[in-house]
Every structure is written in structure tokens, then in C-alpha cells.
Design an enzyme around this catalytic site. Structure first.
Site, PDB file in Angstrom:
ATOM      1  N   GLU A 110     -13.993   0.510  -8.606  1.00 33.48           N
ATOM      2  CA  GLU A 110     -13.936  -1.105  -8.171  1.00 33.48           C
ATOM      3  C   GLU A 110     -15.255  -1.403  -7.568  1.00 33.48           C
ATOM      4  OE1 GLU A 110      -9.104  -1.345  -7.487  1.00 33.48           O
ATOM      5  OE2 GLU A 110     -10.593  -0.297  -5.852  1.00 33.48           O
ATOM      6  N   LYS A 128      -1.601  -7.986   4.027  1.00 37.67           N
ATOM      7  CA  LYS A 128      -2.888  -7.213   3.770  1.00 37.67           C
ATOM      8  C   LYS A 128      -3.792  -7.843   5.018  1.00 37.67           C
ATOM      9  CE  LYS A 128      -1.357  -4.919  -0.011  1.00 37.67           C
ATOM     10  NZ  LYS A 128      -2.248  -5.192  -1.281  1.00 37.67           N
TER      11      LYS A 128
HETATM   12  C1  A5P Z   1      -6.952   0.481  -6.114  1.00 35.79           C
HETATM   13  O1  A5P Z   1      -7.507   1.909  -5.843  1.00 35.79           O
HETATM   14  C2  A5P Z   1      -7.018  -0.173  -4.800  1.00 35.79           C
HETATM   15  O2  A5P Z   1      -8.348  -0.453  -4.345  1.00 35.79           O
HETATM   16  C3  A5P Z   1      -6.355  -1.494  -4.922  1.00 35.79           C
HETATM   17  O3  A5P Z   1      -7.140  -2.550  -5.293  1.00 35.79           O
HETATM   18  C4  A5P Z   1      -5.464  -1.661  -3.627  1.00 35.79           C
HETATM   19  O4  A5P Z   1      -5.103  -0.355  -3.269  1.00 35.79           O
HETATM   20  C5  A5P Z   1      -4.592  -2.961  -3.842  1.00 35.79           C
HETATM   21  O5  A5P Z   1      -3.315  -2.686  -4.475  1.00 35.79           O
HETATM   22  P1  A5P Z   1      -2.214  -3.615  -4.588  1.00 35.79           P
HETATM   23  O6  A5P Z   1      -2.690  -4.787  -5.208  1.00 35.79           O
HETATM   24  O7  A5P Z   1      -1.237  -2.745  -5.463  1.00 35.79           O
HETATM   25  O8  A5P Z   1      -1.551  -3.541  -3.273  1.00 35.79           O
END
Ligand code: A5P
Length: 231
Positions: A110, A128
Site C-alpha cells: 500500500e 478511525k
Molecule cells: C490493509 O493492510 C490496511 O492498511 C487497510 O487499509 C486498513 O486496515 C483499513 O481497513 P478497513 O477499511 O477494513 O478498516
């Protein structure tokens, strides 16, 4: 649909409005980013001309399922492609747009995708949003299996370290590495920590996004509203 899921969907679909014909699009990982990928799939069927770069194998599979034209992650890395826009979620976001990511173990890819993108839209539900990153969510750190012990020793300086498991087995990332979750005891600010932790032998990358922060954070509110916060 419950209010948190709807908030995630609303935020992700708002971000999709910024995607234009001809764009190379970074496809984030997680339950929020998935809404963006599904929406992009619908728009492609209606004629939108884009290509996506998936940030995980799971998202690659979802994107293929919704017939999104893709450039494989490996090709993106090999050709050092520049992307127009990246849409990705986060585990927590502080007021300065510093993030913790990697709850799904995909933060290394990412981060590569976000770093290559001209615009990075972070999409989250309002739960969040936090005042401080440390203590809000354990920091995911990807480590090479052969250097596990050394990495654990180095990471203990920063907090309690727990190796991630999934379904009763050790979690293995898309890069064939382990994930350690570190409950940070360092306080704020976390600036500098992203680099310091990556300097520990065996660490591949950690889930702090304090250097490449989002250009905008799109927040789905539990009351159904969406706010766009520009950096
Ligand atoms: C994946 O490894 C993560 O970085 C996700 O982007 C992060 O955990 C957010 O996930 P959700 O959208 O499922 O909360």
C-alpha cells in the site's frame, strides 16, 4: 447495512468521484477500499477508461471479479509506474493526516502504491479519527522470517510486540513475510518513528504513513454525511 459499513461505502464512493478517464488508479486494501473498487467496476462497465494497480492479492482478485482493467503489482514495481490517484483506507488517522495502516497486513505494498500516486485519498469512517496514533491501534510491522528474533528485539524498544496469527496459524503477508503488531508506548509525536523502525534489521516496512500522508481524508460520518478534509 449498519451505519459504520454505510459510512465506509459513502467515503469510498465519494473518492471515486475524483477518478478521471485515462487515470492509473492505486487500489487500496481493506473493507473500505473494497467499496471503491466495486464502484469503479460499475463505472468501467458504463465506459470509464482506467487501469488499476492492486495493493494486495485479495484486491487483485476482487478487481478481476468486477472486471476492472489491471496492471499487476509486479509490473507496476518493475516499470516504476507513476499513478494519478490512490484510494485507500486506514486503521487510524490523526489531525495532521498521519496514519497507521496494515490492519490487513498489506501496508508495504500500500505504501509503494501511495508513494507513486500524485493524489492519495484516504477513505475512513469517522471512528478511525483519533487525537494520537500511539495507543489507538497496534502498529503493524512486516519482517523477514529469517530475521524474526532480531526484529522482535529491536521493536521491543517501542512497545509490546505480538506476532500476528490468522485462523490459528502464523500470518503470512503477500510478500511471504511475517507481521508483528507493536503496541506503541512511545507517546506522540510519532514523527521520525517510521524511519527509525524501518532501520531495524529484518524490518521490511511498518504501517506508519507519516512521510507520504494523504492529500485528502474523506470521512464517512455515522449520520450518513461525508466530509472531505484537504491537507
Ligand atoms: C490493509 O493492510 C490496511 O492498511 C487497510 O487499509 C486498513 O486496515 C483499513 O481497513 P478497513 O477499511 O477494513 O478498516
Amino acid at each position: 447495512m449498519d451505519s459504520v459499513s454505510l459510512a465506509k461505502k459513502n467515503a469510498a464512493e465519494k473518492a471515486v468521484e475524483f477518478v478521471k478517464d485515462g487515470d492509473l488508479v492505486g487500489l487500496g486494501t481493506g473493507s473500505t477500499a473494497e467499496w471503491a473498487i466495486k464502484k469503479l467496476g460499475e463505472l468501467v462497465k458504463e465506459g470509464l477508461d482506467i487501469q488499476g494497480v492492486p495493493s494486495s492479492k485479495a484486491i487483485d482478485a476482487l478487481a478481476q471479479k468486477v472486471d476492472l482493467p489491471l496492471i499487476p503489482y509486479e509490473e507496476f514495481i518493475r516499470d516504476e509506474l507513476a499513478l494519478n490517484i490512490d484510494i485507500d483506507g486506514a486503521d487510524c488517522v490523526d489531525p495532521d493526516f498521519n496514519l497507521i495502516k496494515g490492519g490487513g497486513g498489506a501496508h508495504t505494498r500500500e505504501k509503494r502504491v501511495a508513494n507513486a500516486s500524485e493524489m492519495f485519498y484516504c477513505v475512513v469512517d469517522e471512528k478511525k479519527l483519533v487525537d494520537k496514533l500511539a495507543g489507538s491501534f497496534p502498529l503493524p510491522v512486516e519482517v523477514m522470517p529469517e530475521d524474526l528474533d532480531e526484529a522482535v528485539r529491536g521493536l521491543r524498544t517501542y512497545g509490546f510486540v505480538k506476532q500476528r496469527q490468522k485462523d490459528g496459524k502464523l500470518f503470512i503477508s503477500d510478500n511471504a513475510n511475517y507481521i508483528l503488531d507493536v503496541s506503541l508506548n512511545v507517546g506522540e509525536p510519532v514523527k521520525g518513528l517510521e524511519v527509525d523502525i524501518n532501520n531495524i534489521p529484518g524490518v521490511v516496512d511498518n504501517g506508519l504513513f507519516t512521510i507520504r500522508r494523504p492529500d485528502a481524508v474523506i470521512v464517512g460520518r455515522l449520520n450518513g454525511e461525508v466530509t472531505i478534509n484537504n491537507g
